[in-house]
Motif scaffolding. Structure first.
Motif, mmCIF file in Angstrom:
data_model
loop_
_atom_site.group_PDB
_atom_site.id
_atom_site.type_symbol
_atom_site.label_atom_id
_atom_site.label_comp_id
_atom_site.label_asym_id
_atom_site.label_seq_id
_atom_site.Cartn_x
_atom_site.Cartn_y
_atom_site.Cartn_z
ATOM 1 N N VAL A 182 -6.336 4.177 5.528
ATOM 2 C CA VAL A 182 -5.636 4.745 6.684
ATOM 3 C C VAL A 182 -4.277 5.297 6.264
ATOM 4 N N LEU A 183 -3.506 4.502 5.540
ATOM 5 C CA LEU A 183 -2.175 4.943 5.129
ATOM 6 C C LEU A 183 -2.244 6.089 4.133
ATOM 7 N N ALA A 184 -3.184 6.032 3.212
ATOM 8 C CA ALA A 184 -3.314 7.111 2.237
ATOM 9 C C ALA A 184 -3.678 8.423 2.931
ATOM 10 N N HIS A 185 -4.487 8.348 3.984
ATOM 11 C CA HIS A 185 -4.815 9.535 4.774
ATOM 12 C C HIS A 185 -3.558 10.124 5.403
ATOM 13 N N GLU A 186 -2.722 9.273 6.004
ATOM 14 C CA GLU A 186 -1.510 9.778 6.650
ATOM 15 C C GLU A 186 -0.540 10.377 5.630
ATOM 16 N N TYR A 187 -0.442 9.761 4.455
ATOM 17 C CA TYR A 187 0.410 10.350 3.418
ATOM 18 C C TYR A 187 -0.203 11.639 2.877
ATOM 19 N N GLY A 188 -1.520 11.801 3.024
ATOM 20 C CA GLY A 188 -2.124 13.084 2.711
ATOM 21 C C GLY A 188 -1.558 14.186 3.588
ATOM 22 N N HIS A 189 -1.291 13.864 4.854
ATOM 23 C CA HIS A 189 -0.667 14.841 5.742
ATOM 24 C C HIS A 189 0.765 15.153 5.300
ATOM 25 N N HIS A 190 1.448 14.165 4.746
ATOM 26 C CA HIS A 190 2.796 14.426 4.229
ATOM 27 C C HIS A 190 2.730 15.421 3.075
ATOM 28 N N ILE A 191 1.759 15.255 2.203
ATOM 29 C CA ILE A 191 1.590 16.197 1.090
ATOM 30 C C ILE A 191 1.306 17.592 1.636
ATOM 31 N N GLN A 192 0.457 17.693 2.639
ATOM 32 C CA GLN A 192 0.162 18.990 3.247
ATOM 33 C C GLN A 192 1.421 19.612 3.834
ATOM 34 N N ASN A 193 2.252 18.788 4.438
ATOM 35 C CA ASN A 193 3.488 19.296 5.019
ATOM 36 C C ASN A 193 4.422 19.831 3.934
ATOM 37 N N TYR A 216 0.823 -1.202 0.000
ATOM 38 C CA TYR A 216 0.000 0.000 0.000
ATOM 39 C C TYR A 216 0.863 1.260 0.000
ATOM 40 N N VAL A 217 1.894 1.258 0.828
ATOM 41 C CA VAL A 217 2.800 2.415 0.888
ATOM 42 C C VAL A 217 3.462 2.640 -0.465
ATOM 43 N N ASN A 218 3.933 1.568 -1.087
ATOM 44 C CA ASN A 218 4.556 1.684 -2.419
ATOM 45 C C ASN A 218 3.587 2.314 -3.408
ATOM 46 N N SER A 219 2.331 1.881 -3.382
ATOM 47 C CA SER A 219 1.345 2.388 -4.309
ATOM 48 C C SER A 219 1.056 3.868 -4.068
ATOM 49 N N ILE A 220 0.864 4.232 -2.816
ATOM 50 C CA ILE A 220 0.553 5.626 -2.476
ATOM 51 C C ILE A 220 1.695 6.546 -2.906
ATOM 52 N N GLN A 221 2.916 6.117 -2.656
ATOM 53 C CA GLN A 221 4.047 6.987 -3.000
ATOM 54 C C GLN A 221 4.290 7.039 -4.508
ATOM 55 N N ASP A 222 4.010 5.958 -5.199
ATOM 56 C CA ASP A 222 4.137 6.003 -6.655
ATOM 57 C C ASP A 222 3.113 6.966 -7.243
ATOM 58 N N TYR A 223 1.912 6.980 -6.671
ATOM 59 C CA TYR A 223 0.892 7.929 -7.128
ATOM 60 C C TYR A 223 1.366 9.366 -6.936
ATOM 61 N N TRP A 224 1.857 9.677 -5.744
ATOM 62 C CA TRP A 224 2.259 11.060 -5.476
ATOM 63 C C TRP A 224 3.516 11.453 -6.239
ATOM 64 N N LYS A 225 4.350 10.481 -6.543
ATOM 65 C CA LYS A 225 5.512 10.774 -7.390
ATOM 66 C C LYS A 225 5.064 11.307 -8.738
ATOM 67 N N GLU A 252 -3.178 2.027 -11.182
ATOM 68 C CA GLU A 252 -2.189 2.505 -12.143
ATOM 69 C C GLU A 252 -0.785 2.520 -11.554
ATOM 70 N N SER A 253 -0.671 2.376 -10.238
ATOM 71 C CA SER A 253 0.635 2.462 -9.590
ATOM 72 C C SER A 253 1.482 1.236 -9.918
ATOM 73 N N LYS A 254 2.791 1.484 -10.020
ATOM 74 C CA LYS A 254 3.726 0.440 -10.434
ATOM 75 C C LYS A 254 4.658 0.032 -9.303
ATOM 76 N N ASP A 255 5.209 -1.165 -9.446
ATOM 77 C CA ASP A 255 6.111 -1.698 -8.431
ATOM 78 C C ASP A 255 7.502 -1.104 -8.568
#
Length: 301
Positions: free
Chosen positions: A171-182, A92-101, A222-225
């Motif tokens: 849950v994890l995507a929400h927390e990474y949303g805070h990273h984007i806000q930061n 999940y973390v890999n996917s969320i970060q690939d999206y934001w990348k 759409e996120s990649k490994d």
């Protein structure tokens, strides 16, 4: 939701700290206690802006797991890796970060700065100070990292009835949303507003993180490994999205206050009502664009 067995996971994005992991900097996180015995403790945005963390709500218990070699446990050579909650959450973390990348440059004009998620048990020391499992998952602006005791998911299911499989990536995507806000400076600007109340900066910050989570969910398949060749998810269904929405409903301020038996007090809201949390997640998902997540520029939360 189906995970791709062929995906190569990037284990560098997650640290398994075990019990009491991390190195302490700063002051301990103060933990407000105004919601009765049901949900335990909540980290508020005000705390976050003076060196604390930004959380999703709820109390947790440690599952006793120690640090693990994720490189071995989550390898493609292990056919049972996705039976391991740590490997599923790594994906999940890999996917969320690939999206934001891919997405962050479009909303900021800058490259995305990836950050780690830290698994811990019982207690952890962070750039924001020390915290225990009672705070639930949180993001620490000081060290720009996410922290989670994975037993939180058991608490989410047993106390709040949010037992769907897609609750975890939400849950994890929400927390990474805070990273984007930061990264965008939204956290700092939010510190100039009220930190509790139905239209407070705290509520706006949390609803925006929900919306960002929805935008990720729209594009998760759409996120990649790590190799860039394999999808991480092979499918996400409307049933999965319903599970995320049900999780958002379960942890709304009004629902949590009702369950505490103390009645609803909007002046104490920090995360938004169940209806708001569902609606903002849905807005992000339906539009698939984080630029529709401007909770600070609307009078209708």
């Amino acid at each position: 939701m189906e995970l791709n067995d062929r995906a190569e996971l990037d284990t560098s994005q997650v640290n398994d700290l075990g019990r009491g992991g991390g190195s302490s900097r700063g002051i301990p996180i103060p933990l407000p206690t105004g919601r009765g015995g049901l949900v335990g403790l909540v980290i508020t945005v005000l705390v976050a802006l003076v060196g604390g963390g930004i959380g999703l709500n709820a109390a947790t218990n440690d599952d006793g797991a120690g640090g693990e070699d994720l490189g071995q446990a989550c390898s493609r050579d292990n056919p049972d890796r996705f039976e391991n909650v740590k490997c599923r959450n790594l994906l999940y973390v890999n996917s969320i970060q690939d999206y934001w990348k891919q997405e962050y440059p479009a909303i900021s004009g800058r490259q995305y700065e990836p950050t780690d998620t830290n698994y811990f048990g019982q207690a952890v020391s962070t750039g924001c100070g020390s915290a225990d499992s009672g705070v639930g998952p949180f993001y620490c602006p000081a060290d720009k990292q996410v922290y989670i005791d994975l037993s939180f998911y058991d608490e989410l299911a047993s106390r709040f009835g949010a037992d769907g499989e897609f609750a975890a990536p939400y849950v994890l995507a929400h927390e990474y949303g805070h990273h984007i806000q930061n990264l965008l400076g939204t956290n700092e600007r939010a510190g100039q507003g009220d930190q509790t109340g139905p239209e407070s900066a705290s509520v706006r910050l949390e609803l925006q993180a929900d919306c960002y989570a929805g935008a990720w969910a729209r594009h998760a398949t759409e996120s990649k490994d790590k190799s860039g060749q394999e999808a991480l998810f092979t499918s996400i269904t409307e049933s999965d999205i319903k599970e995320a929405v049900e999780t958002a409903e379960a942890i709304g301020d009004d629902t949590i206050q009702q369950r505490s038996g103390r009645g609803i007090n909007p002046d104490q809201f920090t995360h938004g009502t169940s209806e708001q949390r569902q609606r903002w997640f849905r807005q992000g998902y339906d539009r698939g664009d984080p630029q529709v997540c401007d909770t600070f520029g609307t009078s209708r939360l």
